[in-house]
Design an enzyme around this catalytic site. Sequence first.
Site, PDB file in Angstrom:
ATOM      1  N   CYS A 116       0.816  -1.232   0.000  1.00 28.03           N
ATOM      2  CA  CYS A 116       0.000   0.000   0.000  1.00 28.03           C
ATOM      3  C   CYS A 116       0.841   1.270   0.000  1.00 28.03           C
ATOM      4  O   CYS A 116       0.391   2.311  -0.466  1.00 28.03           O
ATOM      5  CB  CYS A 116      -0.929   0.011   1.212  1.00 28.03           C
ATOM      6  N   HIS A 279      -4.201   6.986   1.186  1.00 26.27           N
ATOM      7  CA  HIS A 279      -4.299   5.661   0.569  1.00 26.27           C
ATOM      8  C   HIS A 279      -5.685   5.108   0.874  1.00 26.27           C
ATOM      9  O   HIS A 279      -6.170   5.188   2.008  1.00 26.27           O
ATOM     10  CB  HIS A 279      -3.207   4.753   1.151  1.00 26.27           C
ATOM     11  N   ASN A 309      -9.870  -1.163  -2.622  1.00 21.66           N
ATOM     12  CA  ASN A 309      -8.460  -0.879  -2.356  1.00 21.66           C
ATOM     13  C   ASN A 309      -7.624  -1.413  -3.520  1.00 21.66           C
ATOM     14  O   ASN A 309      -7.531  -2.619  -3.709  1.00 21.66           O
ATOM     15  CB  ASN A 309      -8.064  -1.547  -1.037  1.00 21.66           C
TER      16      ASN A 309
END
Length: 352
Positions: A116, A279, A309
């Site tokens: 991430c 994020h 995501n």
Amino acid sequence: MHHTKIAGIGFYVPEHTVTNHDLMRHMDTSDEWIQERSGIVERRFAKRHEETTSVLGAKAARIAIERAGITPADVDFIIFATLSPDYFFPGCGVLLQRELGITHTEIGALDIRNQCSGFVYGLTVGDQFIRSGMYKNILLVGAEVHSMGLDYSTRGRNVTVLFGDGAGAVVLQPTDEQNQGILTSKLHSDGTHAEQLAFINPGCHSGYHDKETDFGYDESVEFGGLFLTQKMMDEGMTFPTMDGQLVFKTAVTKFPEVIKEVLDDQGLTPADIDLFIPHQANLRISQFVQKKLGLPDDKVWNNIQRYGNTTAATIPIALCEAWEAGKVKKGDLICIAAFGSGFTWGASLIRW
Ligand code: ACO
């Protein structure tokens, strides 16, 4: 010394939309649970065998390259961040080079495996190369095809419902303009909980030695190759695992800490931020951080509702969407921040 500016930006998400209701046909979950816990309504899934991670990356990259006013041949360094590469090796950087038709070899290609935080890490690495004068047109891509590696049974629901496919790209160039470009970045890592958010198999740690081949090791010792056993597959050991609550709790601490760190570094406060791009791991994490920073809704860009995501791709996709929507103007202070597997985390401040 030069500063580094984002000269071009692009993103690509696959056309095929998978809703929470689509997932409900395969596992015991509900639209209500997914939306309430994560904010996600739908995500995009790549076309099997056609839209690989490097292909998605190339689609985003072509847009970024064109907007930077250069051609693929002008790119002198590629940084590719992904946790879902086309192959175990070689990395996606060289595959992207080929996909873009860059045949000259006056170029380097680097893959970043930071999940991430891959885009923030990649941006920081690229920034150093530009500042030092080593490169002039760095193509930084974050791309993922998660849909090929998820467990669609109820066993995998805590992870599977969160992820989607997509890609974002930027072209980094030097600028001599004062107070423009990447102002600062801070990176962190803590390997204590490495396996609490991980995709462990196949990996060298779990390989085994074929009894037919004898290198003088005790046969009972497992070592070597990257084999998958039927047992691993039967027990679901070939899918990502996550301690969601630990990740959540750590993320909501580390995000504000590292954002404060970059702001302090520049003598700025949250009130100076024009746009915050977190994020996109979970809408609740983003909202928690927003509240902690005291930012109004129109200073935060979230799109996890539509894409889930997309790991290394979330920040460049969101930044590009915001830019296309006219939310990123010259002189604006942009803050990006990420936290994820490793754990690794980081933040950057960019003066557009
Ligand atoms: N549908 C329905 N029920 C579910 C699902 C699902 N998809 N997933 C889990 N549940 C159940 C659990 O089994 C549990 O049931 P039980 O109480 O009967 O045992 C219950 O829901 C609660 O589960 P929790 O895990 O406690 O739920 P939580 O509120 O923590 O939310 C979530 C889970 C959304 C995963 C949250 O913890 C989270 O967002 N964590 C952070 C995720 C993240 O940021 N990941 C990092 C990015 S990924 C990367 O870097 C690769």
